[in-house]
Design a protein around this motif. Structure first.
Motif, PDB file in Angstrom:
ATOM      1  N   PRO A 125       0.910  -1.235   0.103  1.00 26.12           N
ATOM      2  CA  PRO A 125       0.125   0.004  -0.077  1.00 26.12           C
ATOM      3  C   PRO A 125       0.975   1.007  -0.003  1.00 26.12           C
ATOM      4  N   LEU A 126       0.219   2.234  -0.288  1.00 27.12           N
ATOM      5  CA  LEU A 126       0.799   3.562  -0.420  1.00 27.12           C
ATOM      6  C   LEU A 126       0.883   4.186   0.870  1.00 27.12           C
ATOM      7  N   HIS A 127       1.825   4.740   1.316  1.00 28.38           N
ATOM      8  CA  HIS A 127       1.770   5.308   2.782  1.00 28.38           C
ATOM      9  C   HIS A 127       1.578   6.908   2.672  1.00 28.38           C
ATOM     10  N   ASP A 128       2.279   7.388   1.852  1.00 30.96           N
ATOM     11  CA  ASP A 128       1.796   8.869   1.374  1.00 30.96           C
ATOM     12  C   ASP A 128       2.041   9.365   0.000  1.00 30.96           C
ATOM     13  N   PHE A 129       1.281  10.266  -0.492  1.00 32.66           N
ATOM     14  CA  PHE A 129       1.261  10.423  -2.010  1.00 32.66           C
ATOM     15  C   PHE A 129       2.899  10.886  -2.422  1.00 32.66           C
ATOM     16  N   SER A 130       3.846  11.192  -1.598  1.00 32.30           N
ATOM     17  CA  SER A 130       5.193  11.303  -2.386  1.00 32.30           C
ATOM     18  C   SER A 130       5.627   9.898  -2.871  1.00 32.30           C
ATOM     19  N   GLU A 131       5.060   8.830  -2.423  1.00 29.23           N
ATOM     20  CA  GLU A 131       5.306   7.775  -3.125  1.00 29.23           C
ATOM     21  C   GLU A 131       4.987   7.724  -4.485  1.00 29.23           C
ATOM     22  N   LEU A 132       4.097   8.242  -4.666  1.00 22.86           N
ATOM     23  CA  LEU A 132       3.555   8.410  -6.016  1.00 22.86           C
ATOM     24  C   LEU A 132       4.654   8.852  -6.974  1.00 22.86           C
TER      25      LEU A 132
END
Ligand SMILES: Nc1ncnc2c1ncn2[C@@H]1O[C@H](COP(=O)(O)OP(=O)(O)OP(=O)(O)O)[C@@H](O)[C@H]1O
Length: 529
Positions: A125-132
């Motif tokens: 899962p994505l922890h926060d949008f910066s991982e996009l």
């Protein structure tokens, strides 16, 4: 939904690429799938990972055999890196251990956020949008738009659905009302489409109502701001006169009937569609819409299409159907399946008979009218009648139902959004998906005809983490159906009287009794109108 024949819906796919998705995934763009922050690559099973070799220790023999997604595609090829036997097994076992550690971290994170998944090789899962950006090389415009929209942290459905769709997986997802499902499919769609093209329709979003289609088109455009995508809403005019062969269109947003009509009458070609989203999917699978939806799914004949289903309610019948027809699809449930948003305070009010309703409503408004308020009734006739009753009072009231023109419907929504209307009387036409941010209270003037209708109606309040209230009137005639609503209330943490919970279990067929409208006005006044 009675027709469960998998060949009926989603048929017409000749080459089953999804079935072999894990094999195909190996040949996908490495940069999209690899996690540049050093977490594990996506889409791999423990077996696959056993073959992984940590980059640092890998001895390179040839650049031709560059590993894809952390393991070598051409394992039997002569160009495979040569490692000492011991080192190889040591690395393999370290890789395996790291995979399990990552799986454990993912499981803990999912548990913390109430994310339940089933399926194979589910991406982290994505922890926060910066991982996009770090994991998926997301273009800056999306992150900028998210920030401008005040969207800081992903919601649980976004945490899981975004990496899934970015990894090219099909999914069916059930998450509470107002929990950000739209962004969960629009964001990966824009990222995967990358840039505008004139090569025909590339993505389709299907929704059950025009209002919802128009809202979704607006949301898409907000997230795409600064990037020249062709995002089109299928209006009546476009469906009837569109020259689709000459019309660039990256994302087409439509209701099923309009889209089917454009396919039939205007020869709209959907064979290049790469992404198909069925939002409010259970509604789209209702008998009235099933045929056009099926026709559209068939028309989207691109073998590598990625399909996804989203809704706040996912009945077992729809889920079973989805399971048999989608390929290697992942199931994502946020919280409990088919449950109401926990941020809504729910209340049941006994009004005796139809006569008691109007009095109860007036009393509720006198005691505490906290606009904006949505009042749901069973059908358009009742909407018109209730509007007649309330329109000359002190309250700014309006009405929306399917007998109004498109323009009148849009005005009613705009005025309600702008705060010009305090109380909007509505039929179920706007019960689903409509995002009125600050609705403080939903009144179910007429008892909803199913528990999913209840969940969607009350879900117009308590959105995006805000609190809300829902009041449901019930008469003697509704008591038989109370238990189903009470169960939904209890599951979302509301108090329910014990006697209701101990009512006999009843298989709920659509509860739409003939309701008599009882005015409180003198008869002669009624006749004048
Ligand atoms: N990560 C986020 N943080 C804050 N707000 C968000 C986030 N994602 C979406 N939103 C906002 O939450 C609201 C509800 O989102 P959305 O309409 O997508 O809900 P939904 O889950 O589709 O609901 P429904 O089931 O009723 O259709 C919108 O106003 C949207 O802008």
């Amino acid at each position: 939904m009675t027709d469960k024949d998998p060949s009926f819906l989603f048929s017409g796919i000749t080459f089953n690429r999804k079935r072999f998705s894990s094999d195909f995934a190996r040949f996908k763009e490495k940069k999209e799938i690899n996690d540049s922050e050093g977490t594990l690559p996506e889409n791999k099973s423990p077996e696959v990972e056993v073959a992984a070799k940590p980059a640092k220790k890998r001895k390179r023999k040839s650049s031709v055999s560059d590993p894809v997604e952390g393991f070598n595609v051409f394992k039997s090829s002569k160009t495979e890196p040569v490692l000492e036997e011991n080192e190889e097994s040591e690395n393999a076992s370290e890789g395996k251990k790291e995979l399990y550690r990552q799986m454990e971290r993912d499981a803990i994170f999912r548990k913390q956020h109430n994310i339940h998944t089933s399926g194979s090789n589910i991406p982290s899962p994505l922890h926060d949008f910066s991982e996009l950006r770090s994991r998926y090389k997301c273009k800056p415009y999306i992150l900028r738009n998210l920030a401008e929209l005040g969207i800081k942290e992903p919601t649980p459905i976004q945490m899981q659905a975004i990496p899934l769709l970015l990894s090219g997986r099909e999914c069916f997802a059930c998450a509470p009302t107002g929990s950000g499902k739209t962004l969960a499919f629009v964001c990966p769609m824009l990222m995967k489409l990358k840039h505008a093209s004139k090569d025909g329709v590339r993505a389709v979003i299907l929704l059950p109502t025009r209002e919802l289609a128009s809202q979704t088109a607006r949301e898409c455009k907000k997230l795409a701001k600064g990037k020249k995508f062709y995002i089109r809403l299928m209006t009546k005019q476009l469906a009837n006169t569109g020259e689709f062969s000459k019309l660039p269109c990256d994302i087409l947003i439509s209701t099923p009937l309009r889209l089917k009509s454009a396919v039939n009458k205007r020869k709209l070609d959907l064979s290049r569609v790469e992404y198909l989203v069925l939002d409010e999917s259970d509604k789209l699978f209702d008998l009235g819409l099933l045929k056009p939806v099926d026709a559209i799914v068939k028309a989207c004949s691109n073998p590598s299409i990625i399909r996804s289903l989203f809704s706040a309610t996912l009945p077992d019948t729809v889920e079973e159907l989805a399971r048999t027809i989608m390929h290697d699809a992942v199931r994502v449930i946020i919280g409990r399946k088919n449950s109401a948003s926990e941020s809504i305070k729910q209340k049941l009010v006994f009004v005796g008979s139809e006569e008691g309703k109007l009095m109860a409503l007036r009393q509720t408004f006198e005691e505490s009218l906290n606009p904006p308020v949505l009042v749901f009734v069973q059908n358009k006739e009742r909407a018109k009648d209730l509007y007649k009753e309330l329109r000359f009072g002190d309250i700014r009231v309006d009405v929306i139902h399917s007998d109004l023109s498109q323009e009148q419907r849009e005005n009613a929504i705009d005025n309600f959004r702008a705060g010009k209307t305090w109380v909007l009387i509505a039929t179920d036409v706007i019960a689903r998906g409509m995002d009125f941010k600050g609705v403080n209270c939903v009144v179910n003037y007429d008892f909803p005809d199913s528990s999913s209708a209840y969940i969607h109606r009350i879900g117009r309040s308590g959105r995006a983490g805000r609190s809300g209230e829902a009041v449901t009137f019930y008469t003697e005639a509704d008591i038989r159906y109370l238990k189903n609503i009470a169960n939904v209330m209890k599951a979302s943490g509301c108090e329910v009287p014990e006697w209701i919970l101990s009512l006999p279990k009843l298989k709920w067929k659509k509860h739409r009794p003939k309701r008599e409208f009882l005015s409180t006005k003198p008869h002669d006044e009624e006749e004048e109108e």
